[in-house]
Design a protein around this motif. Structure first.
Motif, PDB file in Angstrom:
ATOM      1  N   TRP A  97       1.054  -1.356   0.310  1.00 29.59           N
ATOM      2  CA  TRP A  97       0.103  -0.172  -0.148  1.00 29.59           C
ATOM      3  C   TRP A  97       0.414   1.535  -0.114  1.00 29.59           C
ATOM      4  O   TRP A  97       0.323   2.276  -0.772  1.00 29.59           O
ATOM      5  CB  TRP A  97      -0.619   0.144   1.227  1.00 29.59           C
ATOM      6  CG  TRP A  97      -1.659   1.265   1.477  1.00 29.59           C
ATOM      7  CD1 TRP A  97      -1.868   2.583   2.621  1.00 29.59           C
ATOM      8  CD2 TRP A  97      -2.469   1.694   0.377  1.00 29.59           C
ATOM      9  NE1 TRP A  97      -2.167   2.883   2.274  1.00 29.59           N
ATOM     10  CE2 TRP A  97      -2.472   2.982   1.440  1.00 29.59           C
ATOM     11  CE3 TRP A  97      -2.829   1.994  -0.752  1.00 29.59           C
ATOM     12  CZ2 TRP A  97      -3.597   3.444   0.835  1.00 29.59           C
ATOM     13  CZ3 TRP A  97      -3.762   2.463  -1.390  1.00 29.59           C
ATOM     14  CH2 TRP A  97      -4.154   3.523  -0.981  1.00 29.59           C
ATOM     15  N   GLU A  98       1.940   1.232   0.500  1.00 36.46           N
ATOM     16  CA  GLU A  98       2.689   2.614   0.601  1.00 36.46           C
ATOM     17  C   GLU A  98       3.099   2.611  -0.178  1.00 36.46           C
ATOM     18  O   GLU A  98       3.483   4.283  -0.780  1.00 36.46           O
ATOM     19  CB  GLU A  98       4.158   2.426   2.118  1.00 36.46           C
ATOM     20  CG  GLU A  98       2.980   2.675   3.882  1.00 36.46           C
ATOM     21  CD  GLU A  98       2.973   0.645   3.915  1.00 36.46           C
ATOM     22  OE1 GLU A  98       2.685   0.001   2.748  1.00 36.46           O
ATOM     23  OE2 GLU A  98       2.272   1.409   4.800  1.00 36.46           O
ATOM     24  N   ARG A 101       0.083   4.087  -2.763  1.00 39.84           N
ATOM     25  CA  ARG A 101      -0.383   5.253  -2.674  1.00 39.84           C
ATOM     26  C   ARG A 101       1.148   6.415  -2.938  1.00 39.84           C
ATOM     27  O   ARG A 101       0.449   7.230  -3.603  1.00 39.84           O
ATOM     28  CB  ARG A 101       0.272   5.936  -0.661  1.00 39.84           C
ATOM     29  CG  ARG A 101      -0.935   7.000  -0.600  1.00 39.84           C
ATOM     30  CD  ARG A 101      -0.916   6.953   1.021  1.00 39.84           C
ATOM     31  NE  ARG A 101       0.224   6.367   1.031  1.00 39.84           N
ATOM     32  CZ  ARG A 101       0.303   6.285   2.314  1.00 39.84           C
ATOM     33  NH1 ARG A 101      -0.876   6.283   3.511  1.00 39.84           N
ATOM     34  NH2 ARG A 101       1.475   6.553   3.567  1.00 39.84           N
ATOM     35  N   GLU A 105       0.737   9.262  -5.552  1.00 36.81           N
ATOM     36  CA  GLU A 105       0.705  10.230  -6.018  1.00 36.81           C
ATOM     37  C   GLU A 105       0.864  11.056  -7.594  1.00 36.81           C
ATOM     38  O   GLU A 105       1.321  11.908  -7.718  1.00 36.81           O
ATOM     39  CB  GLU A 105       1.090  10.472  -4.606  1.00 36.81           C
ATOM     40  CG  GLU A 105       1.215  11.817  -4.868  1.00 36.81           C
ATOM     41  CD  GLU A 105       2.516  12.454  -3.584  1.00 36.81           C
ATOM     42  OE1 GLU A 105       2.518  13.781  -3.864  1.00 36.81           O
ATOM     43  OE2 GLU A 105       2.902  12.004  -3.008  1.00 36.81           O
ATOM     44  N   PRO A 139      -8.740   9.129  -5.287  1.00 38.21           N
ATOM     45  CA  PRO A 139      -9.142   7.549  -4.750  1.00 38.21           C
ATOM     46  C   PRO A 139      -9.949   7.266  -5.640  1.00 38.21           C
ATOM     47  O   PRO A 139      -9.800   5.662  -5.897  1.00 38.21           O
ATOM     48  CB  PRO A 139      -9.654   7.847  -3.170  1.00 38.21           C
ATOM     49  CG  PRO A 139      -8.117   8.874  -3.375  1.00 38.21           C
ATOM     50  CD  PRO A 139      -8.645  10.004  -4.062  1.00 38.21           C
ATOM     51  N   GLN A 142      -8.559   5.635  -8.537  1.00 36.88           N
ATOM     52  CA  GLN A 142      -8.022   4.392  -9.001  1.00 36.88           C
ATOM     53  C   GLN A 142      -8.766   3.633  -8.541  1.00 36.88           C
ATOM     54  O   GLN A 142      -8.231   2.396  -9.146  1.00 36.88           O
ATOM     55  CB  GLN A 142      -6.714   4.951  -7.576  1.00 36.88           C
ATOM     56  CG  GLN A 142      -5.692   5.656  -7.857  1.00 36.88           C
ATOM     57  CD  GLN A 142      -4.803   5.150  -8.356  1.00 36.88           C
ATOM     58  OE1 GLN A 142      -4.799   6.050  -9.410  1.00 36.88           O
ATOM     59  NE2 GLN A 142      -3.996   4.262  -8.455  1.00 36.88           N
ATOM     60  N   ASN A 174      -5.116  -3.623  -2.407  1.00 41.99           N
ATOM     61  CA  ASN A 174      -4.974  -1.694  -3.151  1.00 41.99           C
ATOM     62  C   ASN A 174      -6.703  -1.682  -3.467  1.00 41.99           C
ATOM     63  O   ASN A 174      -6.432  -0.631  -2.916  1.00 41.99           O
ATOM     64  CB  ASN A 174      -4.443  -1.166  -4.292  1.00 41.99           C
ATOM     65  CG  ASN A 174      -3.092  -1.723  -3.649  1.00 41.99           C
ATOM     66  OD1 ASN A 174      -2.862  -1.006  -3.099  1.00 41.99           O
ATOM     67  ND2 ASN A 174      -1.743  -2.411  -4.003  1.00 41.99           N
ATOM     68  N   ASN A 177      -7.868  -0.647  -0.331  1.00 39.87           N
ATOM     69  CA  ASN A 177      -7.098  -0.048   0.502  1.00 39.87           C
ATOM     70  C   ASN A 177      -7.423   1.983  -0.559  1.00 39.87           C
ATOM     71  O   ASN A 177      -8.188   2.544   0.554  1.00 39.87           O
ATOM     72  CB  ASN A 177      -5.871   0.436  -0.391  1.00 39.87           C
ATOM     73  CG  ASN A 177      -5.128  -0.855   0.403  1.00 39.87           C
ATOM     74  OD1 ASN A 177      -5.228  -0.989   2.428  1.00 39.87           O
ATOM     75  ND2 ASN A 177      -4.170  -1.207   0.624  1.00 39.87           N
ATOM     76  N   TRP A 178      -8.482   1.989  -1.324  1.00 39.36           N
ATOM     77  CA  TRP A 178      -8.366   3.131  -2.097  1.00 39.36           C
ATOM     78  C   TRP A 178      -9.858   3.355  -2.306  1.00 39.36           C
ATOM     79  O   TRP A 178      -9.937   4.549  -1.441  1.00 39.36           O
ATOM     80  CB  TRP A 178      -8.155   2.867  -3.674  1.00 39.36           C
ATOM     81  CG  TRP A 178      -6.813   3.089  -4.312  1.00 39.36           C
ATOM     82  CD1 TRP A 178      -5.539   2.932  -4.596  1.00 39.36           C
ATOM     83  CD2 TRP A 178      -6.078   4.303  -3.989  1.00 39.36           C
ATOM     84  NE1 TRP A 178      -4.471   2.698  -4.821  1.00 39.36           N
ATOM     85  CE2 TRP A 178      -4.447   3.924  -4.587  1.00 39.36           C
ATOM     86  CE3 TRP A 178      -6.213   6.199  -3.393  1.00 39.36           C
ATOM     87  CZ2 TRP A 178      -3.795   5.155  -4.874  1.00 39.36           C
ATOM     88  CZ3 TRP A 178      -5.721   7.219  -3.488  1.00 39.36           C
ATOM     89  CH2 TRP A 178      -3.804   6.154  -3.289  1.00 39.36           C
ATOM     90  N   GLN A 181     -10.289   5.216   1.046  1.00 36.05           N
ATOM     91  CA  GLN A 181      -9.614   7.020   0.872  1.00 36.05           C
ATOM     92  C   GLN A 181     -11.050   6.974   0.397  1.00 36.05           C
ATOM     93  O   GLN A 181     -11.177   8.829   1.139  1.00 36.05           O
ATOM     94  CB  GLN A 181      -8.981   7.047   0.284  1.00 36.05           C
ATOM     95  CG  GLN A 181      -7.489   5.993   0.755  1.00 36.05           C
ATOM     96  CD  GLN A 181      -6.721   6.473   1.972  1.00 36.05           C
ATOM     97  OE1 GLN A 181      -7.221   7.680   2.035  1.00 36.05           O
ATOM     98  NE2 GLN A 181      -6.849   5.293   3.043  1.00 36.05           N
ATOM     99  N   ILE A 191      -2.908  12.547   0.778  1.00 39.32           N
ATOM    100  CA  ILE A 191      -1.981  11.536   0.581  1.00 39.32           C
ATOM    101  C   ILE A 191      -0.947  12.209  -0.017  1.00 39.32           C
ATOM    102  O   ILE A 191       0.171  11.222   1.192  1.00 39.32           O
ATOM    103  CB  ILE A 191      -2.734  11.155  -0.662  1.00 39.32           C
ATOM    104  CG1 ILE A 191      -4.503  10.762  -1.035  1.00 39.32           C
ATOM    105  CG2 ILE A 191      -1.804   9.988  -1.468  1.00 39.32           C
ATOM    106  CD1 ILE A 191      -4.824  10.852  -2.293  1.00 39.32           C
ATOM    107  N   ASN A 195       2.563  10.996   2.228  1.00 37.92           N
ATOM    108  CA  ASN A 195       3.994   9.759   1.908  1.00 37.92           C
ATOM    109  C   ASN A 195       5.218  10.901   1.943  1.00 37.92           C
ATOM    110  O   ASN A 195       6.255  10.055   2.156  1.00 37.92           O
ATOM    111  CB  ASN A 195       3.676  10.614   0.250  1.00 37.92           C
ATOM    112  CG  ASN A 195       2.494   9.114  -0.630  1.00 37.92           C
ATOM    113  OD1 ASN A 195       2.091   7.900   0.122  1.00 37.92           O
ATOM    114  ND2 ASN A 195       2.066   9.907  -1.387  1.00 37.92           N
TER     115      ASN A 195
END
Length: 223
Positions: A97-98, A101, A105, A139, A142, A174, A177-178, A181, A191, A195
């Motif tokens: 995820w990190e 993301r 971005e 989000p 995505q 993901n 995850n999105w 968000q 976001i 980051n």
């Protein structure tokens, strides 16, 4: 400029570089082998064009669902190779995820910069995904990207070979995850800030690790 034209440009550039003295790792190949290799490389590069993916995905899905497709057959093998390249090209969507993301971005920022140029310099309204005024909808963009492009590809690849399952699992994770968000109405600024915090944390961790190393090891790392 179309992505197909860009693909041919990349292939031509590759040929120019590979023929420079000292770069030609193919010079020992027979002419027929060399021609076959160049054709394969060209098709692999052109496969990064999503327009080609959309043209081929229905046939690929059908072959994957039969369960007994012979992937050593030349045409099937070439199609699988093209789909694997597309899977590689889109693979940021399968990352932890990190990472996903942060990549999303950065790509969105590039798109928004291009949209700004189109609006300010050429007076054209940018595409939805390049419109900076829509940045807080990243989000949702995505989720749409996963649903309309990525999911079907990774589902088909997993059917072709179960070893692709981690890519599908990453894509599904993901998407969740999105979607989270979207439900939380996370802004583009949120976001970006997350980051930045992650980047600073990673740098701090690395500095602390170096500080805890013996002096001679730190010198070797810095050198």
């Amino acid at each position: 400029v179309s992505t197909q034209s860009t693909g041919y440009h990349h292939f031509n550039h590759f040929q120019t570089i590979s023929n420079v003295d000292g770069n030609n790792i193919f010079k020992s190949m027979r002419e027929a082998e060399y021609k076959q290799l160049m054709e394969m490389i060209k098709q692999v590069i052109l496969a990064t064009d999503l327009a080609m993916y959309f043209r081929q995905k229905a046939n690929f899905k059908k072959l994957c669902e039969t369960g007994d497709t012979d992937w050593t057959e030349p045409d099937n093998k070439a199609l699988l190779r093209s789909m694997m390249i597309t899977g590689c090209d889109l693979s940021a969507i399968t990352k932890p995820w990190e990472v996903q993301r942060m990549v999303a971005e950065k790509i969105a920022s590039e798109f928004f910069n291009q949209g700004d140029i189109e609006r300010d310099k050429y007076g054209k309204a940018p595409m939805y995904m390049m419109d900076r005024s829509k940045r807080d909808e990243l989000p949702k963009m995505q989720v749409d990207f996963i649903d309309n492009i990525c999911m079907e590809l990774y589902e088909s690849l997993e059917k072709a070979n179960p070893l692709f399952r981690p890519l599908l699992d990453g894509c599904l994770a993901n998407r969740r995850n999105w979607l989270n968000q979207v439900e939380r109405r996370t802004s583009f600024a949120d976001i970006s800030n997350a980051n930045v915090t992650l980047t600073h944390s990673s740098v701090t961790t690395r500095i602390q690790a170096m500080q805890n190393q013996p002096e001679e090891e730190c010198s070797a790392v810095e050198g």
